[in-house]
Design an enzyme around this catalytic site. Structure first.
Site, PDB file in Angstrom:
ATOM      1  N   THR A  94      39.282  42.477  23.456  1.00  0.00           N
ATOM      2  CA  THR A  94      38.777  43.236  24.609  1.00  0.00           C
ATOM      3  C   THR A  94      39.921  43.523  25.577  1.00  0.00           C
ATOM      4  O   THR A  94      40.753  42.646  25.823  1.00  0.00           O
ATOM      5  CB  THR A  94      37.668  42.422  25.313  1.00  0.00           C
ATOM      6  OG1 THR A  94      36.686  42.107  24.348  1.00  0.00           O
ATOM      7  CG2 THR A  94      37.059  43.200  26.468  1.00  0.00           C
ATOM      8  N   THR A  95      39.951  44.725  26.132  1.00  0.00           N
ATOM      9  CA  THR A  95      41.021  45.092  27.062  1.00  0.00           C
ATOM     10  C   THR A  95      40.472  45.219  28.488  1.00  0.00           C
ATOM     11  O   THR A  95      39.253  45.192  28.696  1.00  0.00           O
ATOM     12  CB  THR A  95      41.677  46.423  26.650  1.00  0.00           C
ATOM     13  OG1 THR A  95      40.659  47.427  26.567  1.00  0.00           O
ATOM     14  CG2 THR A  95      42.374  46.292  25.322  1.00  0.00           C
ATOM     15  N   PHE A 122      45.460  44.805  18.069  1.00  0.00           N
ATOM     16  CA  PHE A 122      45.512  43.988  16.856  1.00  0.00           C
ATOM     17  C   PHE A 122      46.050  44.761  15.664  1.00  0.00           C
ATOM     18  O   PHE A 122      46.130  44.222  14.568  1.00  0.00           O
ATOM     19  CB  PHE A 122      44.111  43.445  16.531  1.00  0.00           C
ATOM     20  CG  PHE A 122      43.839  42.133  17.206  1.00  0.00           C
ATOM     21  CD1 PHE A 122      44.458  40.967  16.759  1.00  0.00           C
ATOM     22  CD2 PHE A 122      42.979  42.046  18.278  1.00  0.00           C
ATOM     23  CE1 PHE A 122      44.215  39.750  17.371  1.00  0.00           C
ATOM     24  CE2 PHE A 122      42.732  40.836  18.903  1.00  0.00           C
ATOM     25  CZ  PHE A 122      43.345  39.684  18.442  1.00  0.00           C
ATOM     26  N   HIS A 149      42.727  58.180  22.797  1.00  0.00           N
ATOM     27  CA  HIS A 149      41.614  57.375  22.288  1.00  0.00           C
ATOM     28  C   HIS A 149      40.326  58.187  22.221  1.00  0.00           C
ATOM     29  O   HIS A 149      40.189  59.217  22.871  1.00  0.00           O
ATOM     30  CB  HIS A 149      41.398  56.140  23.168  1.00  0.00           C
ATOM     31  CG  HIS A 149      42.394  55.046  22.906  1.00  0.00           C
ATOM     32  ND1 HIS A 149      43.642  55.046  23.460  1.00  0.00           N
ATOM     33  CD2 HIS A 149      42.326  53.945  22.119  1.00  0.00           C
ATOM     34  CE1 HIS A 149      44.317  53.984  23.040  1.00  0.00           C
ATOM     35  NE2 HIS A 149      43.541  53.290  22.223  1.00  0.00           N
ATOM     36  N   HIS A 150      39.365  57.635  21.481  1.00  0.00           N
ATOM     37  CA  HIS A 150      38.020  58.219  21.351  1.00  0.00           C
ATOM     38  C   HIS A 150      37.351  58.316  22.724  1.00  0.00           C
ATOM     39  O   HIS A 150      37.719  57.610  23.673  1.00  0.00           O
ATOM     40  CB  HIS A 150      37.177  57.343  20.419  1.00  0.00           C
ATOM     41  CG  HIS A 150      37.024  55.940  20.912  1.00  0.00           C
ATOM     42  ND1 HIS A 150      36.001  55.536  21.732  1.00  0.00           N
ATOM     43  CD2 HIS A 150      37.803  54.836  20.733  1.00  0.00           C
ATOM     44  CE1 HIS A 150      36.136  54.262  22.027  1.00  0.00           C
ATOM     45  NE2 HIS A 150      37.227  53.805  21.430  1.00  0.00           N
ATOM     46  N   LYS A 153      35.853  55.208  25.009  1.00  0.00           N
ATOM     47  CA  LYS A 153      36.663  54.133  25.608  1.00  0.00           C
ATOM     48  C   LYS A 153      36.426  54.082  27.106  1.00  0.00           C
ATOM     49  O   LYS A 153      36.523  55.100  27.787  1.00  0.00           O
ATOM     50  CB  LYS A 153      38.144  54.356  25.294  1.00  0.00           C
ATOM     51  CG  LYS A 153      39.028  53.224  25.792  1.00  0.00           C
ATOM     52  CD  LYS A 153      40.405  53.283  25.173  1.00  0.00           C
ATOM     53  CE  LYS A 153      41.337  52.236  25.772  1.00  0.00           C
ATOM     54  NZ  LYS A 153      40.862  50.859  25.588  1.00  0.00           N
ATOM     55  N   GLY A 159      45.120  49.163  27.118  1.00  0.00           N
ATOM     56  CA  GLY A 159      45.859  47.904  27.297  1.00  0.00           C
ATOM     57  C   GLY A 159      47.187  47.971  26.561  1.00  0.00           C
ATOM     58  O   GLY A 159      48.202  47.442  27.031  1.00  0.00           O
TER      59      GLY A 159
HETATM   60  P1  NAP Z   1      31.700  49.078  22.219  1.00  0.00           P
HETATM   61  O1  NAP Z   1      31.376  49.876  20.995  1.00  0.00           O
HETATM   62  O2  NAP Z   1      31.152  49.504  23.541  1.00  0.00           O
HETATM   63  O3  NAP Z   1      31.263  47.565  21.903  1.00  0.00           O
HETATM   64  C1  NAP Z   1      31.178  46.553  22.867  1.00  0.00           C
HETATM   65  C2  NAP Z   1      29.904  45.789  22.597  1.00  0.00           C
HETATM   66  O4  NAP Z   1      29.872  44.637  23.452  1.00  0.00           O
HETATM   67  C3  NAP Z   1      28.647  46.626  22.915  1.00  0.00           C
HETATM   68  O5  NAP Z   1      27.684  46.456  21.900  1.00  0.00           O
HETATM   69  C4  NAP Z   1      28.188  46.025  24.236  1.00  0.00           C
HETATM   70  O6  NAP Z   1      26.793  46.173  24.448  1.00  0.00           O
HETATM   71  C5  NAP Z   1      28.563  44.565  24.011  1.00  0.00           C
HETATM   72  N1  NAP Z   1      28.538  43.746  25.228  1.00  0.00           N
HETATM   73  C6  NAP Z   1      28.728  44.136  26.516  1.00  0.00           C
HETATM   74  N2  NAP Z   1      28.599  43.070  27.334  1.00  0.00           N
HETATM   75  C7  NAP Z   1      28.335  41.995  26.543  1.00  0.00           C
HETATM   76  C8  NAP Z   1      28.095  40.622  26.800  1.00  0.00           C
HETATM   77  N3  NAP Z   1      28.060  40.137  28.050  1.00  0.00           N
HETATM   78  N4  NAP Z   1      27.862  39.788  25.765  1.00  0.00           N
HETATM   79  C9  NAP Z   1      27.842  40.267  24.496  1.00  0.00           C
HETATM   80  N5  NAP Z   1      28.054  41.578  24.186  1.00  0.00           N
HETATM   81  C10 NAP Z   1      28.306  42.421  25.194  1.00  0.00           C
HETATM   82  O7  NAP Z   1      33.283  48.961  22.412  1.00  0.00           O
HETATM   83  P2  NAP Z   1      34.405  48.917  21.270  1.00  0.00           P
HETATM   84  O8  NAP Z   1      34.941  50.275  21.027  1.00  0.00           O
HETATM   85  O9  NAP Z   1      33.931  48.092  20.131  1.00  0.00           O
HETATM   86  O10 NAP Z   1      35.542  48.124  22.060  1.00  0.00           O
HETATM   87  C11 NAP Z   1      35.329  46.813  22.571  1.00  0.00           C
HETATM   88  C12 NAP Z   1      36.556  46.347  23.329  1.00  0.00           C
HETATM   89  O11 NAP Z   1      37.635  46.170  22.396  1.00  0.00           O
HETATM   90  C13 NAP Z   1      37.075  47.323  24.391  1.00  0.00           C
HETATM   91  O12 NAP Z   1      37.582  46.580  25.498  1.00  0.00           O
HETATM   92  C14 NAP Z   1      38.215  48.035  23.684  1.00  0.00           C
HETATM   93  O13 NAP Z   1      39.187  48.546  24.587  1.00  0.00           O
HETATM   94  C15 NAP Z   1      38.771  46.889  22.865  1.00  0.00           C
HETATM   95  N6  NAP Z   1      39.550  47.256  21.686  1.00  0.00           N
HETATM   96  C16 NAP Z   1      40.623  46.493  21.426  1.00  0.00           C
HETATM   97  C17 NAP Z   1      41.351  46.703  20.289  1.00  0.00           C
HETATM   98  C18 NAP Z   1      42.508  45.784  19.982  1.00  0.00           C
HETATM   99  O14 NAP Z   1      43.176  45.984  18.975  1.00  0.00           O
HETATM  100  N7  NAP Z   1      42.760  44.780  20.811  1.00  0.00           N
HETATM  101  C19 NAP Z   1      40.990  47.721  19.404  1.00  0.00           C
HETATM  102  C20 NAP Z   1      39.900  48.516  19.705  1.00  0.00           C
HETATM  103  C21 NAP Z   1      39.149  48.263  20.852  1.00  0.00           C
HETATM  104  P3  NAP Z   1      26.302  47.447  25.359  1.00  0.00           P
HETATM  105  O15 NAP Z   1      26.773  48.671  24.636  1.00  0.00           O
HETATM  106  O16 NAP Z   1      24.825  47.286  25.406  1.00  0.00           O
HETATM  107  O17 NAP Z   1      26.977  47.274  26.696  1.00  0.00           O
END
Ligand code: NAP
Length: 265
Positions: A94-95, A122, A149-150, A153, A159
């Site tokens: 998470t970022t 990652f 990004h998509h 985001k 990050g």
């Molecule tokens: P996403 O599709 O919005 O997924 C996030 C999920 O977490 C959603 O299902 C959301 O539910 C849920 N959530 C929110 N609050 C929560 C809580 N308190 N407890 C449990 N689940 C909760 O986002 P994503 O594209 O997968 O990205 C997630 C994060 O990873 C972002 O910060 C992104 O920038 C980061 N990321 C990092 C990398 C890396 O390599 N480090 C790569 C890609 C993405 P709701 O939709 O109902 O809020």
């Protein structure tokens, strides 16, 4: 290794459940999300996993060694503390964390003697790009970052872009040199500024995660570019971190530390 995936209904979380379930030494024992967890995901890749909207209760019910978190910064902050307090190691993609967040989590992990890991990216290719940027940094005074990004985001800049800018400035030992613009006919077009490194954030449907670092020197430019064309690209880095995090005794930030340095407890 027993792993809980937090954010399991999200774009990256779903991919992690699928990818981790294919590793011989890993079992996904918990799926956590505030959104509904797709029934076919649990059935296909984690049939015996505990499903919950609360990480603490999922940990209590499934006794994992590691929690993988891809949620939102406010949730991930709480999740890391909940995991560390229970002796479980968080591996977080998470970022959007502030420096204060990192400091607080770092202190918690050190006090508890629990290994914890955060990586703004990652994807191994992106981490190599950052390392190459560090090498180039001292040879070029001017540099700009374009991250793409998509459209889903939530945070900007990425990050990864911020981390890259920080690494470039640290490698230089001084800010990058910004080129002054005399007259703006449209506000904001020169992007954000991190110690002279301009950062431009592009958000479009159809993109996944991409970054270009463009260095400028006398009569030449150097462009480094990385593209994550699918969310599978994040899995190998996450798997490395899961296998290493239990050997750590504190918080480590950045996949580069695991790939290029021999960090341990
Ligand atoms: P996403 O599709 O919005 O997924 C996030 C999920 O977490 C959603 O299902 C959301 O539910 C849920 N959530 C929110 N609050 C929560 C809580 N308190 N407890 C449990 N689940 C909760 O986002 P994503 O594209 O997968 O990205 C997630 C994060 O990873 C972002 O910060 C992104 O920038 C980061 N990321 C990092 C990398 C890396 O390599 N480090 C790569 C890609 C993405 P709701 O939709 O109902 O809020």
């Amino acid at each position: 290794m027993r792993v809980v995936v937090c954010g399991a209904a999200g774009r990256v979380g779903r991919q992690m459940v699928e990818s981790l379930s294919q590793e011989a030494d890993m079992e996904v024992v918990g799926l956590v999300d505030v959104a509904a967890i797709p029934a076919d995901l649990a059935r296909s890749f984690a049939p015996s996993a505990v499903c919950s909207d609360d990480l603490a209760s999922a940990i209590d019910q499934s006794s994992p060694e590691v929690v993988v978190d891809f949620t939102v910064a406010a949730a991930a902050r709480e999740n890391m503390v909940a995991a560390i307090e229970r002796g479980v190691s968080p591996v977080v993609g998470t970022t959007g964390f502030s420096d204060d967040d990192i400091e607080t989590i770092s202190r918690k992990a050190r006090d508890a003697g629990v290994g914890a890991f955060i990586a703004p990216n990652f994807s191994i290719g992106a981490v190599v790009l950052m390392r190459l940027s560090e090498i180039a940094a001292s040879h070029f005074d001017h540099v700009e970052i374009i991250e793409l990004h998509h459209d889903g985001k939530v945070d900007a800049p990425s990050g990864t872009a911020l981390h890259t800018a920080r690494m470039i400035v640290e490698a230089r030992g001084e800010p990058a040199v910004d080129v002054a613009t005399e007259r703006f006919t449209l506000e904001g077009v020169r992007g954000g500024d991190y110690d002279g490194v301009k950062i431009h954030s592009v958000r479009l449907p159809g993109l996944v995660a991409h970054q270009e670092v463009v260095f400028g020197g006398v009569g030449q430019t150097l462009t480094l570019r990385h593209d994550s064309t699918s969310r599978e690209s994040f899995a190998p880095g996450v798997i490395i971190a899961i296998r290493r995090v239990r050997d750590l005794k504190e918080l480590v930030v950045g996949l580069d530390k695991l790939l290029f340095e021999s960090v341990s407890g």
